[in-house]
Structures are given as structure tokens and as C-alpha cells.
Enzyme design. Structure first.
Site, short mmCIF file in Angstrom:
data_model
loop_
_atom_site.label_atom_id
_atom_site.label_comp_id
_atom_site.label_asym_id
_atom_site.label_seq_id
_atom_site.Cartn_x
_atom_site.Cartn_y
_atom_site.Cartn_z
N ARG A 1 0.83 -1.21 0.00
CA ARG A 1 0.00 0.00 0.00
C ARG A 1 0.86 1.26 0.00
NH1 ARG A 1 -0.78 4.87 2.47
NH2 ARG A 1 -0.40 3.92 4.51
N ASP A 2 1.49 1.56 1.11
CA ASP A 2 2.25 2.80 1.22
C ASP A 2 3.42 2.83 0.26
OD1 ASP A 2 2.83 5.31 2.30
OD2 ASP A 2 4.24 4.48 3.74
N HIS B 1 7.13 4.25 12.14
CA HIS B 1 6.99 4.23 10.67
C HIS B 1 7.96 5.28 10.11
CE1 HIS B 1 4.26 3.76 7.00
NE2 HIS B 1 5.08 4.76 6.66
N HIS C 1 10.80 6.77 7.33
CA HIS C 1 11.28 6.79 5.96
C HIS C 1 12.79 7.02 5.97
CE1 HIS C 1 7.36 7.44 3.51
NE2 HIS C 1 7.12 6.75 4.60
N ASN D 1 10.06 4.09 2.33
CA ASN D 1 10.02 3.47 3.65
C ASN D 1 11.30 2.69 3.90
OD1 ASN D 1 6.96 3.73 4.50
ND2 ASN D 1 6.97 3.15 2.34
N CYS E 1 9.75 9.60 -1.29
CA CYS E 1 9.29 10.79 -0.58
C CYS E 1 8.87 11.82 -1.61
CB CYS E 1 10.39 11.35 0.31
SG CYS E 1 9.92 12.87 1.16
#
Length: 289
Positions: free
Chosen positions: A15-16, A207, A209, A249, A240
Site C-alpha cells: 500500500r504505502d 513508521h 522513511h 520506507n 518521498c
């Protein structure tokens, strides 16, 4: 505190990660990736989102994807939802968990979802009510916890207020997102400590990055604060949007390796995880990391 004996990894690559890739990945490829992640032992996997496909076309196939997902007997599949309409779609698709998202930065909240932080939290009230009735757990995301592209530094106290409110309205877990990857070990630790003063540590997830290559260092700085949940994306999927060309991530492979070096169990098979990474990077047409 001492290091946790075990960390649960929440895999957010499907997803992300994929929603931030410049190409739209076919449903068949997503299914192949998720099957490999399950085979690697990942039990918490975020597979898609029911936000507007007009704004995020990369996840337009979430309902179709969920109808064909492989069994995940040891865990559950989660999706992101922005409102009650999104929740109802997720429930109909059989989601085992949903996630809602707020920001610790007023400027980012207004730029991203066109409302204040307080207004965004109010929007979740019907989602939380419906989720309670349906027996579906809700996870809360807080973005920009270590920095905002518009405001710069974000105070730990501001993050703690939003995290506390998400927990108060019923989110079982709060994921603290370094959206632009601007954090350092010192700022990450200060942020988590502030949040842990307002909600139980076992309800906090990290979470981070890897924009500046500090994600692993930031994770290490927080692990002895009682946090035992880490979000990561296989092959470091994503990116990003505020730093062109920057990594996304933190890579699940790197997290599993680092936790293993620290003597922390994850239950993830690193060989099968690497296979999943090779599969998706080949599908995206880029070298494996």
C-alpha cells in the site's frame, strides 16, 4: 528499559510503498508480492486503500485485489480508509483491519486533506462507530511526526496530542510516521518518549522513511523505550514526494537483519523475504537493493 525480545513488523509495501511508485503495478503482480510476503512469515500486511482512485490511481484495484488475496491464517490484511464511505467499502471487501490517518502538522493537514487536525479527527467519529459495531480494529497513523515540508520541525508535544486523541477515540495502535524522513535518533527518541507519556508503549508503532539514510538508526534509538511494532516496506518501496529521488520506507529486509543482529525475533524468514524483494523490483524494472 531493555530491548524487546520480539518485534512485530507491519508490512506496508503493497500500500504505502506501491502507491508512491510512479507506475501502476498490475493486480497480478501485487498478488504475487503479497503471497511471497505471507510465505516469508509476515502476518500484518497493509494491502491497499479506499481513498479516491482519481487522486491515487495506483490503488484503484484494492477491492479486486482483496477478492483474490491468498489466505493469511496467522494474521490479517489491512487497508487505509479516509472516511465512512471508505470504511464501508473496506468492510464489504473483507478487510481484517482498517487504518485512518491524521497529521501532527496543521500546515500539512490543510495541504494534504484540506482541513485542520481537529476537523480530520472529527471525521473519524462515524468510522470508529461503524468499526466497533462490525468488530473491525482501527489503526491510527500520525504523519510528519519528525518534521513537516511546510512547517519544519514539529514539537513532540504536538505529536503526543494527536496520538492521544487517536487512542482516545478507539485506535488500538498508533503508528508514528516520519513522512519526509527528516528525523534523527535524538528527535525520534524525544518524540516517542513524549507519546509514551500519554498512551501505553505497547500501542505505539514506528513508521520511518529513509530519506537521509537514518531510518535504522532512528529505530534503534527507540527500541528500548518499550516499542515493539515497526512498519517497513519490502525492497524499500515508495519514495518521498517532497524529496525527488530519495528512498521511501525503510526496507523490511534491512529491519529484519538489524533486529536479528540485536537479538530481537521477528518470525520473518529472511530468505523468502529477499525473494519477495527480488520479485517486486524485477516487476518494477529496477535492481534489487
Amino acid at each position: 528499559m531493555t530491548l524487546p525480545p520480539r518485534v512485530r513488523i507491519v508490512e506496508v509495501g503493497p500500500r504505502d510503498g506501491l502507491q508512491n511508485e510512479p507506475v501502476i503495478v498490475p493486480t497480478e503482480v501485487k498478488l504475487g508480492l503479497i503471497a511471497r510476503l505471507v510465505a516469508a512469515g509476515l502476518t500484518s500486511i497493509e494491502v491497499g486503500s479506499f481513498v479516491s482512485a482519481r487522486w491515487v490511481p495506483q490503488i484503484a484495484d484494492t477491492a479486486a485485489l482483496m477478492a483474490r488475496l491468498p489466505p493469511n491464517p496467522a494474521g490479517r490484511y489491512a487497508v487505509l480508509v479516509p472516511n465512512l464511505k471508505g470504511f464501508e467499502a473496506a468492510r464489504a471487501a473483507g478487510a481484517g483491519e482498517v487504518a485512518v490517518f491524521a497529521s501532527a502538522s496543521e500546515a500539512f493537514s490543510r495541504a494534504n486533506i484540506n482541513c485542520s487536525i481537529a476537523e480530520s479527527l472529527e471525521r473519524f467519529a462515524p468510522v470508529m462507530a461503524a468499526a466497533r459495531v462490525a468488530g473491525i480494529p482501527v489503526r491510527g497513523y500520525v504523519s510528519c511526526v519528525l518534521g513537516c515540508p511546510y512547517e519544519g520541525a514539529v514539537a513532540p508535544e504536538a505529536v503526543a496530542r494527536v496520538a492521544h486523541r487517536l487512542a482516545e477515540i478507539g485506535c488500538h495502535e498508533i503508528s508514528l510516521g516520519d513522512t519526509i524522513g527528516s528525523g534523527t535518533p535524538e528527535t525520534a527518541r524525544a518524540c516517542v518518549a513524549a507519546v509514551a507519556a500519554t498512551i501505553p508503549r505497547e500501542r505505539i508503532a514506528l513508521h520511518f522513511h529513509d530519506t537521509q539514510g537514518l531510518a535504522l538508526a532512528n529505530l534503534r534509538a527507540c527500541l528500548d523505550l518499550g516499542v515493539s511494532v515497526v512498519d517497513a516496506a519490502v525492497a524499500g518501496l515508495g519514495g518521498c514526494p517532497y524529496a525527488t529521488g530519495a528512498p521511501g520506507n525503510v526496507a523490511t529486509e534491512a529491519v529484519v537483519a538489524e533486529l536479528g543482529r540485536l537479538g530481537i525475533a521477528t518470525g520473518v524468514d529472511s530468505g523468502r523475504l529477499a525473494e519477495a524483494g527480488r520479485f517486486i523490483t524485477a516487476a518494477l524494472g529496477r535492481p534489487a537493493g
